[in-house]
Design an enzyme around this catalytic site. Structure first.
Site, PDB file in Angstrom:
ATOM      1  N   GLY A 148      36.339  40.490  48.870  1.00  0.00           N
ATOM      2  CA  GLY A 148      36.984  40.761  47.595  1.00  0.00           C
ATOM      3  C   GLY A 148      37.846  42.007  47.673  1.00  0.00           C
ATOM      4  CB  CYS A 149      40.667  43.142  45.585  1.00  0.00           C
ATOM      5  SG  CYS A 149      40.039  42.684  43.950  1.00  0.00           S
ATOM      6  CE1 TYR A 150      38.463  47.508  41.232  1.00  0.00           C
ATOM      7  CE2 TYR A 150      37.528  45.452  40.415  1.00  0.00           C
ATOM      8  CZ  TYR A 150      38.301  46.582  40.206  1.00  0.00           C
ATOM      9  OH  TYR A 150      38.896  46.798  38.990  1.00  0.00           O
TER      10      TYR A 150
END
Length: 342
Positions: A148-150
């Site tokens: 994921g991005c986070y």
């Protein structure tokens, strides 16, 4: 040429994949799927791709995905887990940009994502696609769980500290801000311009889906469960994630040298000079994480600043980086673009 299929080509990560792969040089876009837009030219929906992607969206059922070498799933959670097994059986490599295979514990995944997992057998096989940690495993994988991005921004920021064992792993804090594109291209009230512009807010404080993914990755590096407070925020940006990370230092060390040494051979992680403050605009459109490490007033709190483009290093760019590793290509192929400014 690597024959590439993209399932779910109408979202922001789908169009970002097409943008990157159209100029890759060793990849041939063969199938872009969308049930809703089947029959429409890709360039009619995304004019930026005119002259670069000469394909129509096709229904997944007749797109010939099983004839591809690799298929990217740029779909909502819960789609890839239903279709990955048949593609793998046909000899197709699969890179899932959603969360279906990111968590090792199926029960934990079902708790956070609110559905039964359709392919629990494949969870154990999937390789978590953070190249800076799992590069060699990625090279030999069939199924990649793209981070994921986070989780990408947070893990890259904290990894050197946990690997060196110089901070307390029970009291980590990740204070993160994301642009609106992180919510996807679907129509929702909170991402409408009058709602998101000139506004700043936290969300998911009681628990965000990316929390177990981050804890899993950091815990693996630390060799023990970590204590993490993760607070995401929505900012009036289109692209970008800024993660401000806090950890309690347990022994004196040259932090700048630690980070520079850890990422010296990593093309897509840029450790800035001491005293720097990275900005989201410095990574816009590029597959790079820029990091600065601080020790305010020489105290025992470490502050790490980590910025990425959520659609590139946080999604499509990292997926292409993983594809390059899977097929023995230079890791930087198709990903050496300069960030956009302004």
């Amino acid at each position: 040429m690597i024959k590439v299929g993209i399932v779910g080509g109408t979202g922001y990560t789908g169009v970002e994949l097409m943008r990157l792969l159209a100029r890759h040089g060793a990849a041939q876009l063969s199938a872009i799927t969308s049930r809703k837009e089947a029959g429409m030219a890709v360039a009619d929906l995304f004019p930026s791709l005119r002259g670069h992607v000469d394909l129509q969206f096709r229904d997944p059922a007749d797109a010939g995905l099983d004839r591809c070498d690799v298929v990217f799933f740029a779909t909502p959670n819960g789609i890839a887990m239903q279709e990955a097994e048949s593609l793998l059986a046909a000899g197709v490599k699969v890179i899932d940009l959603a969360a279906d295979f990111r968590l090792e514990e199926v029960a934990e995944w079902e708790k956070w994502y609110g559905m039964s997992h359709a392919s629990p057998r494949l969870v154990a096989e999937a390789v978590y696609g953070l190249p800076e940690v799992n590069r060699e495993r990625i090279r030999n994988a069939r199924l990649i769980a793209n981070p994921g991005c986070y989780p990408t921004a947070v893990q890259l920021g904290l990894l050197p500290l946990l690997e060196a064992g110089v901070v307390d792993p029970t009291s980590l804090i990740a204070d993160c801000k994301s642009g609106v594109s992180g919510a996807g291209r679907k129509a929702e009230v909170h991402t409408l311009f009058p709602e998101a512009a000139d506004n700043f807010k936290a969300y998911g404080v009681p628990g965000h889906r990316h929390l177990p993914e981050i804890r899993q990755g950091l815990g693996r590096v630390a060799g023990r469960p970590v204590g993490l407070t993760f607070v995401p925020h929505l900012t009036p940006l289109i692209r970008g994630i800024h993660a401000t990370l806090y950890a309690r230092l347990e022994r004196d060390i040259d932090l700048q040298e630690l980070f520079e040494r850890r990422y010296a051979s990593e093309h897509f992680v840029d450790v800035l000079p001491a005293g720097s403050h990275p900005e989201t605009r410095a990574v816009r459109g590029a597959n790079v994480c820029r990091i600065a490490v601080h020790r305010p007033q020489g105290g025992d709190t470490v502050v790490v600043l980590s910025v990425i483009d959520n659609l590139v290093k946080g999604a499509a760019g990292q997926a292409v980086q993983n594809m390059n590793l899977l097929f023995g290509l230079p890791e930087t192929q198709g990903l050496d673009g300069v960030p956009l400014l302004p």
